[in-house]
Design a protein around this motif. Structure first.
Motif, PDB file in Angstrom:
ATOM      1  N   ILE A   6      77.521  84.402 -17.495  1.00  0.00           N
ATOM      2  CA  ILE A   6      78.863  84.657 -16.469  1.00  0.00           C
ATOM      3  C   ILE A   6      79.951  84.061 -18.009  1.00  0.00           C
ATOM      4  O   ILE A   6      78.819  83.137 -18.830  1.00  0.00           O
ATOM      5  CB  ILE A   6      79.184  83.482 -16.019  1.00  0.00           C
ATOM      6  N   ARG A  61      70.902  85.996 -16.080  1.00  0.00           N
ATOM      7  CA  ARG A  61      72.180  85.320 -15.035  1.00  0.00           C
ATOM      8  C   ARG A  61      72.286  85.116 -16.680  1.00  0.00           C
ATOM      9  O   ARG A  61      72.435  83.776 -17.346  1.00  0.00           O
ATOM     10  CB  ARG A  61      71.731  84.269 -14.068  1.00  0.00           C
ATOM     11  N   THR A 104      76.316  93.413 -11.580  1.00  0.00           N
ATOM     12  CA  THR A 104      77.109  92.569 -12.568  1.00  0.00           C
ATOM     13  C   THR A 104      78.887  92.836 -11.774  1.00  0.00           C
ATOM     14  O   THR A 104      78.851  93.839 -10.956  1.00  0.00           O
ATOM     15  CB  THR A 104      78.079  93.393 -13.499  1.00  0.00           C
ATOM     16  N   TYR A 132      80.433  87.834 -13.445  1.00  0.00           N
ATOM     17  CA  TYR A 132      78.733  88.045 -13.547  1.00  0.00           C
ATOM     18  C   TYR A 132      78.218  89.056 -13.021  1.00  0.00           C
ATOM     19  O   TYR A 132      77.777  89.329 -12.989  1.00  0.00           O
ATOM     20  CB  TYR A 132      78.732  86.706 -12.430  1.00  0.00           C
ATOM     21  N   GLU A 167      74.080  89.344 -11.835  1.00  0.00           N
ATOM     22  CA  GLU A 167      72.312  88.327 -11.665  1.00  0.00           C
ATOM     23  C   GLU A 167      71.816  89.859 -11.651  1.00  0.00           C
ATOM     24  O   GLU A 167      71.756  91.004 -11.164  1.00  0.00           O
ATOM     25  CB  GLU A 167      73.177  88.683 -10.237  1.00  0.00           C
TER      26      GLU A 167
END
Length: 270
Positions: free
Chosen positions: A89, A87, A147, A136, A138
Motif C-alpha cells: 500500500i 501485498r 491493484t 493497494y 493484493e
C-alpha cells in the motif's frame, strides 16, 4: 535585453525505512525576479512612399514566488512462499503554491500622431494545487495480482490583469483578462498484473472525472456553469527482463487533457 534573478531553497529527507515501511518528504521554495526590455521598429513603402511605420518599446517586469512539495508513504509485506508479488500500500500527497506579480509598459508610436498608444498593464496570477493518491496491491496467486488506486486533485488558478492606454484612458481589451478557474479531478482504477520469470504484463483501466468551474470578470462579469468530463483510460505494459541491465518494454497509455477557460464554450448562469 533581459535579466533574470532566481533564488531557490530545497530540502529533501528520507525519513527512514524500517522493516518494509518507507517515508519520504521533499519541499522547495523559490523567488524569481525578471526584467525584459524590447524595442521594435518596422515600416513599409510603396513607390518611395511610406505606407506604415511603427516604433514600439516594451518594458516587462515579473516577480514571483513559489512553494511545492511531496510527502509519500509506503508499506510492502514480504511475499508469500512461491509468489512473485506481495501485498503493498502506498500514499502520496503533493502541493504547489505560487504567485506572480506582473507589470508592463508598452509605447507604440505610429506614423500618425493621433494613433499613438501608451499602454500600462499590471496584474497578478495565482496557482494553488493539491493532490493525494492511494494505491493497494493484493496478490491472487503465484503469478497474478490485482491493484487498485484512487487519486484526487484540486487545481485553483486566478489571473487579474488590466491594460490601460495612458493617453486615452481606455482599457485595452486585447491585453486585459480577469478570471478564476477551479478544477476537481477524481481518478479511480483497477488492474491485473502477471509476473512469471522474465515476463511481466500489466493492464489497468482508469476512470477519470473532471469538473471545471469558471468565473470571468472581463470583458463581462459572469459566473459560468460547471462542465464535467468523464473518460475511461486503459493502460497496458509488457516487460521482458532479459538481464539485470537490459529490459524490453512495450507500453500503451491513454490520457485526457482538458481545455482551459479561454477555449471552452461559455454557458452563462445568471
Amino acid at each position: 535585453a533581459s535579466d533574470v534573478y532566481k533564488r531557490q531553497v530545497e530540502y529533501s529527507s528520507y525519513l527512514g525505512k524500517k522493516q518494509r515501511f518507507s517515508l519520504n518528504f521533499h519541499t522547495r521554495g523559490a523567488l524569481e525576479d525578471s526584467r525584459n526590455d524590447e524595442w521594435l521598429f518596422s515600416f513599409s513603402e510603396l513607390d518611395s512612399r511610406t505606407l506604415f511605420r511603427q516604433n514600439q518599446s516594451t518594458d516587462n517586469r515579473e516577480k514571483g514566488k513559489s512553494l511545492d512539495g511531496n510527502l509519500s508513504f509506503g508499506y510492502a509485506a514480504p511475499p508469500a512462499s512461491g509468489r512473485e508479488s506481495s501485498r503493498s500500500i502506498s500514499l502520496d500527497v503533493s502541493y504547489i503554491i505560487s504567485k506572480n506579480d506582473i507589470s508592463k509598459n508598452t509605447i507604440d508610436t505610429l506614423a500618425s500622431s493621433t494613433a499613438k498608444t501608451y499602454v500600462i498593464s499590471g496584474g497578478e496570477g495565482r496557482i494553488n494545487n493539491v493532490s493525494a493518491g492511494i494505491r493497494y496491491t493484493e496478490p491472487l496467486s503465484r503469478y497474478f495480482s490485482m491493484t487498485f488506486g484512487y487519486t484526487f486533485a484540486r487545481d485553483h488558478s486566478k489571473t487579474d490583469r488590466v491594460a490601460l492606454d495612458n493617453l486615452t484612458g481606455e482599457i485595452d481589451s486585447t491585453l486585459t483578462e480577469k478570471y478564476v478557474d477551479n478544477r476537481w479531478t477524481h481518478m479511480a482504477d483497477a488492474g491485473m498484473n502477471y509476473k512469471k520469470g522474465k515476463l511481466g504484463i500489466g493492464f489497468i483501466l482508469r476512470f477519470q472525472s473532471a469538473a471545471i468551474e469558471k468565473n470571468s470578470g472581463f470583458p463581462v462579469d459572469k459566473s459560468y456553469g460547471r462542465n464535467v468530463y468523464n473518460h475511461f483510460l486503459p493502460q497496458i505494459n509488457i516487460n521482458y527482463y532479459h538481464s539485470a541491465y537490459r529490459i524490453f518494454s512495450l507500453n500503451y497509455t491513454s490520457s485526457a487533457v482538458y481545455p482551459c477557460l479561454l477555449y471552452t464554450s461559455p454557458s452563462p448562469r445568471d
